[in-house]
Design a protein around this motif. Structure first.
Motif, PDB file in Angstrom:
ATOM      1  N   VAL A 116       0.883  -1.166   0.000  1.00  2.11           N
ATOM      2  CA  VAL A 116       0.000   0.000   0.000  1.00  2.11           C
ATOM      3  C   VAL A 116       0.915   1.209   0.000  1.00  2.11           C
ATOM      4  N   ILE A 117       0.946   1.944  -1.109  1.00  6.10           N
ATOM      5  CA  ILE A 117       1.991   2.925  -1.368  1.00  6.10           C
ATOM      6  C   ILE A 117       1.369   4.276  -1.667  1.00  6.10           C
ATOM      7  N   ASN A 118       2.041   5.356  -1.233  1.00  4.85           N
ATOM      8  CA  ASN A 118       1.514   6.681  -1.545  1.00  4.85           C
ATOM      9  C   ASN A 118       2.129   7.208  -2.830  1.00  4.85           C
ATOM     10  N   SER A 119       1.739   8.416  -3.220  1.00  8.30           N
ATOM     11  CA  SER A 119       2.155   8.941  -4.524  1.00  8.30           C
ATOM     12  C   SER A 119       3.642   9.248  -4.591  1.00  8.30           C
ATOM     13  N   GLU A 120       4.328   9.308  -3.438  1.00  7.18           N
ATOM     14  CA  GLU A 120       5.774   9.527  -3.428  1.00  7.18           C
ATOM     15  C   GLU A 120       6.555   8.225  -3.327  1.00  7.18           C
ATOM     16  N   LEU A 160      -5.689   1.225  -8.596  1.00  7.85           N
ATOM     17  CA  LEU A 160      -5.535  -0.221  -8.741  1.00  7.85           C
ATOM     18  C   LEU A 160      -5.103  -0.590 -10.144  1.00  7.85           C
ATOM     19  N   ASP A 161      -4.357  -1.673 -10.238  1.00  9.04           N
ATOM     20  CA  ASP A 161      -4.056  -2.247 -11.542  1.00  9.04           C
ATOM     21  C   ASP A 161      -5.214  -3.156 -11.950  1.00  9.04           C
ATOM     22  N   ALA A 162      -5.243  -3.527 -13.214  1.00 11.45           N
ATOM     23  CA  ALA A 162      -6.370  -4.304 -13.737  1.00 11.45           C
ATOM     24  C   ALA A 162      -6.495  -5.664 -13.065  1.00 11.45           C
ATOM     25  N   GLY A 163      -5.373  -6.269 -12.665  1.00 11.72           N
ATOM     26  CA  GLY A 163      -5.430  -7.600 -12.072  1.00 11.72           C
ATOM     27  C   GLY A 163      -6.225  -7.664 -10.780  1.00 11.72           C
ATOM     28  N   ILE A 342       0.374   4.791 -10.715  1.00  9.61           N
ATOM     29  CA  ILE A 342       0.658   3.354 -10.596  1.00  9.61           C
ATOM     30  C   ILE A 342       2.123   3.074 -10.921  1.00  9.61           C
ATOM     31  N   ARG A 343       2.750   3.992 -11.637  1.00  8.02           N
ATOM     32  CA  ARG A 343       4.176   3.821 -11.939  1.00  8.02           C
ATOM     33  C   ARG A 343       5.019   3.853 -10.673  1.00  8.02           C
ATOM     34  N   GLU A 344       4.522   4.540  -9.627  1.00  4.52           N
ATOM     35  CA  GLU A 344       5.247   4.543  -8.359  1.00  4.52           C
ATOM     36  C   GLU A 344       5.341   3.138  -7.778  1.00  4.52           C
ATOM     37  N   THR A 348       8.666   1.027  -7.052  1.00  4.12           N
ATOM     38  CA  THR A 348       8.911   0.473  -5.719  1.00  4.12           C
ATOM     39  C   THR A 348       9.257  -1.008  -5.791  1.00  4.12           C
ATOM     40  N   PHE A 349       8.428  -1.784  -6.500  1.00  6.09           N
ATOM     41  CA  PHE A 349       8.674  -3.220  -6.598  1.00  6.09           C
ATOM     42  C   PHE A 349       9.968  -3.513  -7.363  1.00  6.09           C
ATOM     43  N   ARG A 350      10.273  -2.676  -8.357  1.00 10.29           N
ATOM     44  CA  ARG A 350      11.520  -2.867  -9.108  1.00 10.29           C
ATOM     45  C   ARG A 350      12.728  -2.659  -8.192  1.00 10.29           C
TER      46      ARG A 350
END
Length: 391
Positions: A116-120, A160-163, A342-344, A348-350
């Motif tokens: 659960v991530i914010n815009s930063e 949210l992403d489509a998945g 969503i690119r954030e 983050t995961f990358r």
């Protein structure tokens, strides 16, 4: 020792055994933290366990500290899910199971983690699940966490992403008084002609790319949809479609050649069975093909195929997709800007996977697996704090 452990993970991203050696022989971290005693890998393991035991308290304190430090506008919540894999069988683990591996390592058991991530790009909450946990079944836990640990949860927008954005989940968010922005899992076969007549153009990536946007409400839906046509996505989708269709046709050609080879599959029933397996293997493109088989005396003599008109594939090849929201007052530009956060999550995961080596997991018991993932998340918070501060 906990501070030393987190800093070491952020800088060296090594195993506890290697970190022990670095701290002892080639690092001044302990000295800077005014801790002069040697730290063994067993102590590092215990530190990780203790950090994970106090996860909820640490997450709440740390996130409040970060938002206060940078005076962050905390109205956007980005939610996504990923997984990490094990290069061993993990027969005794209840967490490590086989599932859809996002790293294409179908030979390895995996464990799922959510953010659960914010815009930063800061992580507000995280959870760990079994590797076969469906993506869409994790959202309700996230909302529970958000309402339990955050003030003003009703005023936040969930991206949210489509998945994860199933119809059931979107209804759940709406019924709980939450706003959402997501890519639609459904592709509309028929959308209003007028939405194509009032397209607005928006530049992205510093003016390098352009997207065409149009907002409308399709019949049978209560939320707002946005038609998106992306030049970059069109190029990518066309390339992917060409590649996937080429692979499918190559396999059909192999099946066709087998009809004229000694020992090849010629029985009409076996040939159709083979075609069925190929259609399943290439399910993303096989629906656009019409396949026929000619036969003589129960033996197949030829396989022929043609590409039929397919609206869904046509939309894909034109870079068309749809974004949905239950915000009634959002304009095209607002919906697009919020969705692009969503690119954030992707960044983050990358960082977690590549820079901080959350994968692969080499630990043997489930408690240590959870502690390893959480320590990596804490190290990421430190890395992102430095990144935001420098910016």
């Amino acid at each position: 020792k906990a501070m030393i452990s987190i800093i070491s993970r952020a800088i060296y991203t090594s195993s506890e055994h290697t970190t022990e050696q670095i701290l002892d022989m080639n690092s001044s971290i302990s000295e800077l933290m005014r801790y002069e005693d040697p730290i063994s890998y067993k102590q590092l393991y215990r530190i990780s366990d203790l950090l994970y035991e106090h996860k909820d308290q640490i997450d709440k304190f740390l996130y409040n500290r970060i938002t206060d430090m940078f005076d962050l506008d905390d109205k956007i919540v980005i939610y996504d899910i990923s997984n990490t894999y094990f290069e061993s069988r993990k027969d005794q683990s209840s967490l490590a199971t086989y599932g859809r591996n996002k790293e294409k390592r179908s030979d390895c058991p995996i464990v799922v983690f959510t953010g659960v991530i914010n815009s930063e790009g800061f992580i507000r909450h995280s959870r760990i699940y079994q590797g076969n946990k469906p993506d869409q079944n994790t959202l309700s836990d996230m909302i529970d966490d958000l309402e339990r640990y955050s003030s003003g949860a009703k005023n936040k927008t969930i991206v949210l992403d489509a998945g994860i954005a199933s119809e059931e989940n979107l209804r759940m968010l709406h019924n709980r008084g939450l706003k959402y922005v997501c890519v639609s899992r459904r592709r509309l076969k028929d959308y209003p002609v007028e939405c194509l007549e009032r397209l607005t153009t928006k530049s992205t990536d510093g003016g390098k790319e352009k997207v065409k946007l149009s907002v409308f409400t399709p019949e049978g839906y209560s939320d707002t949809w946005m038609f998106v046509q992306s030049e970059a996505k069109q190029v990518k989708q066309t390339s992917m479609q060409t590649k996937l269709r080429s692979r499918f046709e190559e396999d059909l050609k192999v099946a066709q050649q087998a009809l004229h080879k000694k020992g090849g599959t010629k029985s009409i029933d076996k040939v159709w069975e083979r075609i069925g397996r190929l259609k399943q293997k290439h399910k993303h493109v096989s629906g656009a093909y019409k396949i026929s088989v000619t036969e003589e005396d129960q033996k197949a003599t030829a396989i022929k195929w043609t590409i039929t008109d397919d609206k869904i594939n046509e939309d894909k090849s034109q870079g068309i997709y749809f974004i949905r929201t239950n915000h009634k007052d959002f304009k095209e530009g607002q919906i697009w800007d919020v969705y692009n956060l969503i690119r954030e999550v992707e960044a983050t995961f990358r960082c977690l996977k590549s820079d901080l080596n959350i994968r692969p997991v080499h630990h043997q018991n489930d408690e240590r697996i959870e502690a390893h993932i959480y320590l990596t998340i804490l190290a990421y918070q430190l890395v992102n704090t430095h990144y935001i501060y420098v910016e």
